[in-house]
Design an enzyme around this catalytic site. Structure first.
Site, PDB file in Angstrom:
ATOM      1  N   ASP A 474       0.962  -1.310   0.012  1.00  0.00           N
ATOM      2  CA  ASP A 474       0.151  -0.101  -0.005  1.00  0.00           C
ATOM      3  C   ASP A 474       0.803   1.314  -0.021  1.00  0.00           C
ATOM      4  OD1 ASP A 474      -2.258   1.563  -0.022  1.00  0.00           O
ATOM      5  OD2 ASP A 474      -3.163   0.248   1.545  1.00  0.00           O
ATOM      6  N   ASP A 544     -10.738   2.225  -3.187  1.00  0.00           N
ATOM      7  CA  ASP A 544     -11.408   2.084  -1.709  1.00  0.00           C
ATOM      8  C   ASP A 544     -12.868   2.089  -1.333  1.00  0.00           C
ATOM      9  OD1 ASP A 544      -9.075   1.480  -0.390  1.00  0.00           O
ATOM     10  OD2 ASP A 544      -8.601   3.745   0.434  1.00  0.00           O
TER      11      ASP A 544
HETATM   12  C1  GLA Z   1      -5.741   1.883   2.322  1.00  0.00           C
HETATM   13  C2  GLA Z   1      -6.178   0.755   1.431  1.00  0.00           C
HETATM   14  C3  GLA Z   1      -7.314  -0.029   2.331  1.00  0.00           C
HETATM   15  C4  GLA Z   1      -6.786  -0.523   3.637  1.00  0.00           C
HETATM   16  C5  GLA Z   1      -6.150   0.809   4.259  1.00  0.00           C
HETATM   17  C6  GLA Z   1      -5.213   0.281   5.470  1.00  0.00           C
HETATM   18  O1  GLA Z   1      -6.670   2.886   2.488  1.00  0.00           O
HETATM   19  O2  GLA Z   1      -6.695   1.114   0.190  1.00  0.00           O
HETATM   20  O3  GLA Z   1      -7.658  -1.150   1.228  1.00  0.00           O
HETATM   21  O4  GLA Z   1      -5.828  -1.379   3.170  1.00  0.00           O
HETATM   22  O5  GLA Z   1      -5.403   1.492   3.609  1.00  0.00           O
HETATM   23  O6  GLA Z   1      -4.946   1.004   6.224  1.00  0.00           O
END
Ligand code: GLA
Length: 724
Positions: A474, A544
């Site tokens: 990420d 997201d």
């Molecule tokens: C990002 C990702 C999510 C999750 C969060 C965790 O927003 O896109 O899917 O993994 O981080 O903090």
């Protein structure tokens, strides 16, 4: 095939339905003659003689009526009689920013070449044309690369600049591709959005100005895909021409189209010149990222298929390239930071019963991380949550028959971390200023090799210790106050690009150390969904936003450019956590089955009936997985224009077909509707798997399937067909 005609100076690159033609003039200027429909004979030298229009512009080389601004220059410079937008900009040590590159030589090699330190397509059966240009006054060499692969008509473009003088030259701009169009009767197509609203398709008209699609955020970003295209104004899925460019790069990019005063267009894509100032030292070479150019004669579907086939064959690498991806369950929207071993094991056990194959432990498993304010940088297990360590937890998950996946965010650091106490100097940014926190975190300075080596070692150890089968990588903030304490004062204009080179260095080393691990790219969803990351990681978390209805547009836009197997799509809870919308489990399933399928909700809270439905969804997806992940996609209607979205996947052997339909709002008193299919064999018969009926391909395409009477919002239907 690439040919060169010595007499006319004409280069002709051709593949399937595409020709790209250039000419080296006796003056040494390189001229663009054609990119589009395939030509039998590319003897187009008359085109230059026939360009007569446009005056009030200067002559070049003292030759009367030899006006560069009239000509379709292949890679235009600043510093001559062409005053239109240049493709690059160099500033020399004496302060001059004039350039004059002329043709020196060419070479055709039997391999698809790529920039050495940057991602691009790999195909030993491809071929590359390299044209060498030289600026005699400043002793700078420029090479223009044009690569063809062995399967599709996509063209790879990039440029290198080598300093052959004993002085420093600064690169202030260097596009990877620039194409001139005489025909202005086109529109601009791009994909834009924001966090949780990625890749919305946009089309707008051109007028005498420049339009720019870009990122200045240090990541390719949620805002725009690194992509630009010129399309016929009435382009549809199957009609109209498309000239598209996409940049294989994960940082700041800029794509632009300029409509100039003499009714011509310049389309460009490359590194963003914003804040770019790269010192090219004597004998050093700089390489621009690769761009991929796709011409399609028959609409957006052809363009899309060309991009996806090329990426799937030559960009995606490793074990998972053609391997079906596991159905996963992710802990994030189920528990967020509230991870507790006992409960997670029950959750995992239940997911095995439902048919899930991979368990992903998302954020919150390390150090003292109970929310976003701390611990990024301290990649050791949180023993309160996992009393016997991560290795032991991973073993328990595997003992249940699941694969084990782990979330990490290696490029980041919270000020509240031990790593920050020990290495405050590892933070990216001009530390003489107050650096901005975003999600309570800073970014690590990947221009610093010590930081990179530390990250490579740390994550190799963690992945070994927890025996991961999958990693979600990420990146949750943009770069601000950009600067590097590691680099010299004179190199501060290099930081954005050096950051990405540093990123590519670490992801190359880490992914190479784990050839059997499936890596998923993520940046707050699709904030770095680009071809650069796709080269290292075969799948990406698309957004997201997990709401099935908003996902219709996000997935539609994304699926124009990226293979379905690369799009992560999950069923989440209802009401949806991002927008509160209530949707049926059925519709959430149908929408998530458009890509790489998974779940992201607390299944322990579901009713028996819901679990049973999930079990059926998973069983169904296992049957259609090969078709969805590696088949060909046909958009039957678009959520952008219609109240409904429908799409069809056809398997690689054309025998299996999956059709999905989602109607957004329910309407009273509507006539009954049918859904006409595409991509079938007109003369073949198809079995409708659910009803046992047989229909012929021509009927299904001309008359279509009956859509149920809809009495609810967010209604969905799905059909499976098999060729008899
Ligand atoms: C990002 C990702 C999510 C999750 C969060 C965790 O927003 O896109 O899917 O993994 O981080 O903090």
């Amino acid at each position: 095939m690439i040919t060169f005609n010595q007499k006319t100076g004409i280069f002709h690159l051709s593949a399937q339905n595409m020709s790209y033609v250039m000419q080296a003039l006796p003056s040494g200027h390189l001229i663009h003659l054609h990119w589009g429909k395939k030509l039998k004979n590319a003897a187009l030298d008359y085109v230059i003689d026939e360009i007569k229009r446009a005056s009030y512009i200067a002559d070049t080389d003292g030759i009367k009526e030899f006006k560069l601004e009239r000509l379709p220059i292949e890679y235009p410079a600043y510093g001559n009689s062409d005053l239109r937008t240049p493709a690059f900009s160099l500033i020399h040590e004496d302060g001059s920013n004039l350039s004059d590159f002329r043709f020196i030589s060419y070479e055709i090699v039997d391999n698809l070449l790529k920039p050495k330190s940057l991602p691009s397509l790999i195909d030993e059966k491809g071929e590359t044309l390299i044209i060498t240009l030289f600026d005699k006054v400043k002793e700078i060499e420029m090479k223009q690369y044009y690569g063809l692969n062995s399967k599709t008509a996509a063209l790879i473009r990039f440029v290198t600049v080598k300093n052959k003088s004993n002085k420093i030259t600064k690169i202030e701009a260097l596009n990877s591709a620039c194409v001139h169009f005489e025909d202005t009767n086109k529109e601009l197509l791009h994909f834009s959005g924001a966090w949780a609203r990625e890749a919305h398709r946009q089309q707008n008209s051109l007028t005498q100005n420049s339009q720019v699609i870009e990122s200045r955020r240090g990541q390719s970003g949620h805002e725009h895909q690194p992509f630009i295209a010129l399309v016929d104004s009435l382009v549809t899925e199957t009609t109209g021409s498309v000239h598209a460019m996409s940049l294989i790069y994960s940082g700041d990019f800029k794509a632009s189209v300029t409509t100039e005063m003499h009714d011509a267009l310049r389309l460009q894509i490359g590194l963003n010149d914003y804040q770019l100032s790269w010192n090219l030292l004597p004998n050093e070479e700089f390489e621009a990222p690769a761009a991929m150019l796709v011409y399609a004669e028959n609409g957006l579907r052809e363009m899309s298929q060309e991009f996806k086939t090329t990426y799937q064959n030559f960009l995606v690498r490793g074990k998972y390239k053609w391997q079906k991806r596991p159905i996963l369950i992710n802990s994030w929207e189920a528990f967020y930071f509230n991870l507790e071993e006992e409960r997670l094991l029950k959750f995992a056990e239940e997911s095995v019963n439902l048919g899930v194959e991979l368990f992903v432990l998302d954020d919150g498993w390390f150090a003292k991380r109970d929310n976003a304010t701390s611990s990024l940088g301290d990649w050791n297990t949180n023993y309160k949550k996992f009393p016997n360590g991560l290795g032991s937890f991973s073993q328990k998950i595997k003992a249940l028959g699941l694969q084990f996946g782990l979330w990490v965010e290696p490029e980041m650091i919270n000020p509240d971390s031990q790593l920050y106490q020990e290495h405050p100097d590892w933070v990216l940014g001009d530390c003489s200023r107050n650096l901005s926190l975003s999600r309570e975190q800073y970014v690590l300075d990947l221009t610093n090799p010590e930081v990179r080596d530390y990250l490579v070692k740390t994550f190799i150890d963690i992945f070994n210790e927890s025996a991961v089968d999958y990693v979600k990588w990420d990146f949750n903030r943009s770069l601000t106050e950009v600067g590097s304490d590691y680099l010299d004062a004179s190199q501060q204009g290099e930081v954005f690009h050096r950051y990405i080179l540093g990123l590519y260095d670490i992801v190359e080393r880490i992914t190479a150390a784990f050839p059997d691990v499936l890596f998923e790219n993520c940046a707050g969803g699709g904030g770095r969904f680009d071809c650069g990351m796709t080269y290292y990681m075969p799948q990406t978390w698309t957004s997201d936003d997990t709401d099935a209805i908003e996902r219709l547009l996000i997935q539609e836009g994304t699926s124009y450019l990226y293979p379905s197997a690369s799009m992560g799509c999950h069923v989440s809870a209802s009401p949806n956590h991002q927008n509160g919308r209530l949707t049926s489990l059925k519709t959430r399933g149908v929408v998530a089955m458009q890509g790489n399928f998974g779940y992201e909700l607390d299944i322990l809270k579901l009713s028996k009936e819901e679990k049973c439905e999930i079990k059926n969804q998973i069983a169904l997806y296992k049957e259609i997985r090969q078709t969805v992940q590696f088949g060909e996609l046909f958009n039957l209607s678009t959520a952008q224009k219609d109240n409904a979205k429908a799409w069809l996947y056809r398997s690689q052997d054309s025998n299996e077909v999956v059709v999905s339909y989602v109607q957004i709002l329910s309407k009273a008193n509507t006539p009954s509707k049918r859904l006409r299919l595409s991509g079938l064999q007109a003369t073949a018969d198809y079995l409708l798997v659910d009803t046992g009926e047989i229909r012929s391909g021509d009927e299904l395409m001309a008359i279509g399937l009956a859509i149920d009477e809809v009495k609810e919002d967010f209604y969905s239907q799905m059909w499976r067909l098999k060729k008899c």
